[in-house]
Write a protein that holds these residues in place. Structure first.
Motif, short mmCIF file in Angstrom:
data_model
loop_
_atom_site.label_atom_id
_atom_site.label_comp_id
_atom_site.label_asym_id
_atom_site.label_seq_id
_atom_site.Cartn_x
_atom_site.Cartn_y
_atom_site.Cartn_z
N LYS A 70 30.77 -2.47 -1.03
CA LYS A 70 30.95 -1.02 -1.05
C LYS A 70 32.25 -0.62 -0.35
CE LYS A 70 26.03 0.18 -1.18
NZ LYS A 70 24.88 0.77 -0.42
N ALA A 71 32.52 -1.26 0.78
CA ALA A 71 33.75 -0.94 1.52
C ALA A 71 34.98 -1.28 0.68
CB ALA A 71 33.79 -1.71 2.83
N ALA A 72 34.94 -2.39 -0.04
CA ALA A 72 36.07 -2.79 -0.88
C ALA A 72 36.33 -1.76 -1.99
CB ALA A 72 35.80 -4.16 -1.50
N GLN A 73 35.28 -1.09 -2.44
CA GLN A 73 35.41 -0.11 -3.52
C GLN A 73 35.97 1.23 -3.04
OE1 GLN A 73 31.40 0.09 -5.00
NE2 GLN A 73 31.55 -1.83 -6.16
N THR A 74 35.77 1.54 -1.76
CA THR A 74 36.11 2.89 -1.28
C THR A 74 37.27 2.95 -0.28
OG1 THR A 74 34.39 2.66 0.43
CG2 THR A 74 33.76 3.74 -1.64
N LEU A 75 37.61 1.84 0.36
CA LEU A 75 38.60 1.89 1.43
C LEU A 75 39.96 2.38 0.97
CD1 LEU A 75 38.15 -1.17 3.83
CD2 LEU A 75 38.36 1.24 4.44
N PHE A 76 40.33 2.09 -0.27
CA PHE A 76 41.65 2.48 -0.76
C PHE A 76 41.81 4.00 -0.77
CE2 PHE A 76 44.88 3.35 -4.03
CZ PHE A 76 45.91 2.55 -3.55
N GLU A 77 40.70 4.72 -0.87
CA GLU A 77 40.77 6.18 -0.95
C GLU A 77 40.72 6.85 0.43
OE1 GLU A 77 41.44 7.54 -3.76
OE2 GLU A 77 41.26 5.61 -4.80
N ARG A 78 40.45 6.11 1.47
CA ARG A 78 40.32 6.71 2.80
C ARG A 78 41.70 6.98 3.41
NH1 ARG A 78 35.34 8.49 2.15
NH2 ARG A 78 33.76 6.84 2.14
N TYR A 79 41.79 8.09 4.14
CA TYR A 79 43.07 8.46 4.73
C TYR A 79 42.89 8.92 6.17
CZ TYR A 79 41.65 13.32 4.09
OH TYR A 79 40.97 14.51 4.16
N VAL A 80 44.00 9.00 6.85
CA VAL A 80 44.07 9.43 8.25
C VAL A 80 44.98 10.64 8.33
CG1 VAL A 80 44.70 8.74 10.60
CG2 VAL A 80 43.82 7.03 9.01
N SER A 81 44.63 11.60 9.18
CA SER A 81 45.49 12.76 9.41
C SER A 81 45.78 12.84 10.91
CB SER A 81 44.79 14.04 8.95
OG SER A 81 45.61 15.18 9.20
N VAL A 82 47.08 12.84 11.27
CA VAL A 82 47.47 12.86 12.68
C VAL A 82 48.47 13.98 12.93
CG1 VAL A 82 47.12 10.38 13.01
CG2 VAL A 82 49.36 11.22 12.31
N PRO A 83 48.43 14.58 14.13
CA PRO A 83 49.48 15.53 14.49
C PRO A 83 50.80 14.79 14.68
CG PRO A 83 48.00 15.16 16.33
CD PRO A 83 47.42 14.43 15.17
N TYR A 84 51.87 15.43 14.30
CA TYR A 84 53.16 14.73 14.32
C TYR A 84 54.25 15.72 14.66
CZ TYR A 84 57.14 11.98 12.56
OH TYR A 84 58.31 11.30 12.46
N SER A 85 55.08 15.36 15.63
CA SER A 85 56.21 16.21 16.02
C SER A 85 57.47 15.36 16.03
CB SER A 85 55.97 16.82 17.40
OG SER A 85 54.82 17.61 17.41
N PRO A 86 58.17 15.26 14.92
CA PRO A 86 59.36 14.39 14.86
C PRO A 86 60.47 14.89 15.77
CG PRO A 86 59.18 15.76 12.89
CD PRO A 86 57.92 15.98 13.68
N ASP A 87 60.89 14.05 16.69
CA ASP A 87 62.01 14.36 17.59
C ASP A 87 61.83 15.70 18.30
OD1 ASP A 87 63.31 11.99 16.83
OD2 ASP A 87 64.11 12.98 15.03
#
Length: 280
Positions: A70-87
């Motif tokens: 099941k993990a092999a079927q779904t992991l490709f679609e999982r994402y991460v959202s992080v706060p980001y402040s470039p420079d």
């Protein structure tokens, strides 16, 4: 089995994402294989076998095989959202996938995966601002929320034995979206099971309380300590009282080293102090 250790940047620990328990087990097993004494590349394949998951987690082999598939079927679609402040620029939210490739070999009960280029800085070359723990600390947990809560507590262990979080922030980090809108349901299906899992399967003992802003619950307060400390010490030294909960509204004093470890990549000192409600 070897005592594998998971190392993540603090930004990833506090990132917004949702994984199933099976996906957590696969991702953590691969993160624990990342070499930090050698150059890292998005072309490296990491392997996880169902038999390893069964042995480490104490679950039946058949369950581990099904979980891995099941993990092999779904992991490709999982994402991460992080706060980001470039420079030090304007704050933004960055979104990226965990993996760029997943192979599943049914006959061997085996998954191979490659992490994305974007996530590698959050897994390797971490000289500061990171959280590390043994994979055995969460291996036997049966709740993904338990894994996330444990990481949030372990991240804070260098600062103290108490962590207060905004309820809305926790909903965002766990990507609950519109689920469990009432505090009663949130406690029943998320907070209480997560605390139970930490207490049953990890090296920590944790209790929790809530704080209201006006008439609405706005913050959760987690008080924790290593289990080797006696229950007496937990109750007399670390248990949150109403007065202590109110004291948490006062800024926390941090050292330069602690601030450096807890700040996000690219985050200014002033922004980190505001987010952590802290002073130097």
């Amino acid at each position: 089995m070897p005592n594998l250790r998971v190392c993540k940047s603090n930004a990833l620990v506090e990132a917004a994402y949702r994984l199933t328990l099976g996906e957590h087990r696969v991702i953590l097993a691969c993160i624990a294989q990342v070499r930090r004494d050698a150059p890292i590349s998005d072309q490296i394949l990491y392997e996880v076998r169902a038999l390893e998951i069964a042995e480490r987690s104490g679950i039946a082999r058949q369950t581990a095989y099904e979980e891995l598939e099941k993990a092999a079927q779904t992991l490709f679609e999982r994402y991460v959202s992080v706060p980001y402040s470039p420079d030090g620029g304007s704050p933004a939210k960055r979104k990226f996938r965990w993996v760029q490739l997943v192979d599943y070999v049914p006959s061997d009960g085996l998954v191979r995966l490659q992490f994305t280029t974007a996530i590698l800085p959050y897994l390797a070359d971490l000289s500061e601002r990171y959280t590390i723990y043994s994979i055995a600390d969460v291996a036997k947990m049966t709740s993904a929320y338990g894994v996330r809560l444990y990481e949030l507590l372990v991240q804070w262990r260098g600062v103290g034995y108490q962590r207060e979080v905004e309820l809305d922030w926790l909903r965002q980090v766990f990507q609950l979206e519109d689920r469990y809108p009432s505090i009663k349901d949130l406690k029943k299906w998320v907070i209480e099971p997560a605390v139970e899992q930490v207490n049953e399967h990890s090296p920590l003992h944790v209790t929790w309380d809530q704080r209201k802003t006006g008439r609405k619950v706005s913050h959760l307060i987690f008080t924790f300590a290593p289990k080797e400390e006696t229950k007496t010490n937990m109750s007399t030294k670390h248990k949150a009282t109403p007065k202590q909960a109110l004291d948490l509204e006062q800024p926390r004093t941090l050292s330069e080293a602690e601030l450096s470890r807890l700040a996000y990549p690219g985050e200014s000192r002033e922004a980190a102090l505001r987010r952590l409600n802290a002073v130097l």
